[in-house]
Design an enzyme around this catalytic site. Structure first.
Site, short mmCIF file in Angstrom:
data_model
loop_
_atom_site.label_atom_id
_atom_site.label_comp_id
_atom_site.label_asym_id
_atom_site.label_seq_id
_atom_site.Cartn_x
_atom_site.Cartn_y
_atom_site.Cartn_z
CB SER A 146 -10.20 -35.18 22.90
OG SER A 146 -11.17 -34.81 23.86
CG ASP A 296 -15.02 -35.93 25.11
OD1 ASP A 296 -15.08 -36.75 26.05
OD2 ASP A 296 -14.00 -35.25 24.87
CG ASP A 298 -11.06 -38.39 25.29
OD1 ASP A 298 -12.00 -37.59 25.13
OD2 ASP A 298 -9.98 -38.05 25.82
CG ASP A 300 -11.27 -35.82 28.10
OD1 ASP A 300 -12.20 -35.67 27.28
OD2 ASP A 300 -10.14 -35.34 27.93
#
Length: 537
Positions: A146, A296, A298, A300
């Site tokens: 992440s 961010d 990734d 999500d």
């Protein structure tokens, strides 16, 4: 001096390490007698918890590497067999190691006889969560850390159906599943056989995700948007959504738009971190944009920056976005018999808004693994920039769909001659001005987090700015919200929560104030933050 027993442990690991590079690093340290590095990498198997795996890249059982990931995949395979699960889909971001970790996992699942799908390239975490439901598979794996630093990687696990009486519906695992998988990983003695009988997820599934986001758009949008992917994987899908919806192409931050696992412009590629959005805001100033959107790495999570009523750009707190989205959805959709939810460290205001509009509300533990389990969820958020606006398609936080709904709200406000801050003021005048802020302390020695946490638990501030402490709740002893943390309530609507981060080496302190006047609440939270910063130092 390295003991013979420890030396043999290292040699056994090297013998079964599928990665020549990490095996050679361990061999070099062994030959050099580098006990410090070897002990760092052999301080126990990297912990598998409710966030799956997450840790620093490196050799040995205590780091993220191909050997650790392979054993983890073997443990999950055992879990799948034990629960009669038959299929899995795997996705990845663009971090160092992600390609190999996804490929190794896919080959191990296929070798164990499971129907195995692999996303065709690096894609956002929400696409993987969508694919779990679209393909109707039993398990989803996302290789990502992440928003962690470039030195880290991780491994998230999703379930598609019902396990232990819980209907996961494509959401992240929770206890006791994580404990069961962890135990099975510890029992893996040798790496299993592999197979290349893997099916690549077709582009139609990715296009279906794009269409699901496009369908959230109900009106034309003419906003001038600056977008940054923070060196992550969000740009491809975000731009496809805008193109499919016939919306304006975003102004992209060229230095950050392409995936780069070194994150050269952001040491900590988390839009919550101070200064991370500065480059995008500079673009907005130069282009006279209406909105800044950041995902961010990734994708999500979603962060925004807006121009305030004085014409100055500011980044928007997660609670402000969450409250605005919740209020907007209430007035733009029929949410009868539906539920709202947010995490216990998020603003109390969403629950008050939901109650007034006769919508069910539930406060949950921190993390979308809990928010996503709320029955009949229509909207959920956590203050750490995570929002779920379309749980029927992605039962997890989704920075792409959230960005699209936020942009629609901002555009509607623009057409009415209003700003985002005007909208927040309208909510404040109706419900009271709830301000939130946080103090985040990063540690290199994790033991110091426990020391500081215990000091606050044993001796909390008895008053803050004259407001007396009314209650102290040790959340680790709570029946409903059992988690490491302390919730302090002071007179006059002041709330303070102290807890260790679940994903980073940090201790966090969450502050909330409530006043009928905006400036009074804003000043109060600033003063409280100053006081608590000294207490925590």
């Amino acid at each position: 001096m390295i003991s013979n027993e420890f030396k043999q442990e290292v040699l056994d690991w090297i013998a079964h390490d599928p990665d020549k590079q990490t095996a050679e690093q361990l061999t070099q340290w062994l030959n050099e007698g580098n006990e410090e590095e070897l002990e760092r990498c052999f301080s126990g198997f990297l912990q598998f918890g409710t966030a799956g795996l997450r840790g620093p890249l490196g050799p040995g059982p205590s780091c993220m590497n191909r050997a650790v990931v392979s054993r983890t995949a073997a443990g999950i395979s055992k879990f799948m067999r034990n629960n009669n699960l038959k299929s899995v889909v795997i996705g990845r971001d663009a971090r160092h190691g992600s390609f190999d970790f996804a490929k190794d996992s896919a080959e191990i699942f296929a070798g164990a006889g499971f129907k195995t799908y692999l996303l065709p390239r690096e894609l956002p975490t929400p696409v993987l969560a969508f694919a779990v439901r679209k393909l109707k598979v039993d398990v989803g794996i996302m290789v990502t850390a992440s928003h962690n630093p470039a030195t880290d990687n991780g491994y998230k696990v999703y379930l598609g159906g019902e396990i232990n009486g819980i209907n996961y519906s494509g959401s992240q695992i929770i206890a006791p599943v994580d404990e069961e998988i962890s135990k099975l990983i510890s029992e893996v003695k040798s790496l299993p056989s592999r197979s290349t009988e893997i099916e690549i997820v077709p582009e139609s599934v990715i296009n279906d995700y794009v269409n699901s986001v496009v369908n959230l758009i109900t009106k034309p949008n003419s906003l001038k948007i600056v977008y940054t992917a923070l060196h992550g994987v969000g740009a491809e899908i975000f731009e496809k959504v805008l193109a499919k919806a016939n919306l304006k192409n975003p102004i992209t931050v060229s230095e950050q738009i392409n995936p780069d696992p070194d994150f050269p412009t952001a040491k900590f590629p988390n839009p919550e971190e101070f200064g991370v959005m500065d480059l995008a805001i500079n673009y907005a100033k130069e282009s006279d944009a209406d909105l800044v959107i950041a995902n961010d790495p990734d994708a999500d999570r979603c962060a925004i920056a807006v121009k305030n009523n004085d014409g100055h750009w500011r980044t928007v707190r997660g609670d402000e976005v969450g409250i605005a989205l919740g209020n907007y959805l209430i007035h733009s959709k029929n949410l009868k018999n539906k539920s709202f939810a947010n995490s216990l460290v998020s603003s109390s205001l969403l629950g008050i808004i939901a109650k007034k509009n006769e919508i069910n509300f539930q406060e949950t533990l921190t993390g979308f693994k809990w928010i996503s389990k709320v029955n009949d969820l229509a909207f959920g958020y956590e203050e750490a920039l995570g929002y779920c606006v379309d749980p029927l398609h992605v039962n997890d936080k989704d920075g792409i769909s959230a960005a699209i709904v936020i942009a629609q709200l901002i555009d509607e406000l623009k057409q009415q001659g209003k700003t985002f801050d005007d909208y927040l003021d309208e909510i404040g005048k109706e419900f009271g001005f709830y301000f939130t802020d946080q103090i985040s302390i990063r540690f290199t020695d994790l033991k110091q987090i426990a020391v500081l946490f215990k000091r606050i638990l044993d001796n909390p501030p008895k008053e803050i700015l004259g407001a007396k402490l009314e209650s102290l709740e040790n959340l680790s002893e709570s029946k409903d919200l059992n988690t490491p943390g302390i919730r302090l309530k002071y007179a006059g609507g002041i709330r303070v929560i102290v807890r260790p981060s679940g994903t980073e080496p940090k201790l966090k302190c969450y502050i909330e104030t409530v006043r009928s006047e905006k400036n009074e609440s804003k000043l109060l939270i600033s003063q409280i933050k100053e006081v608590l910063t000294k207490v925590l130092s």
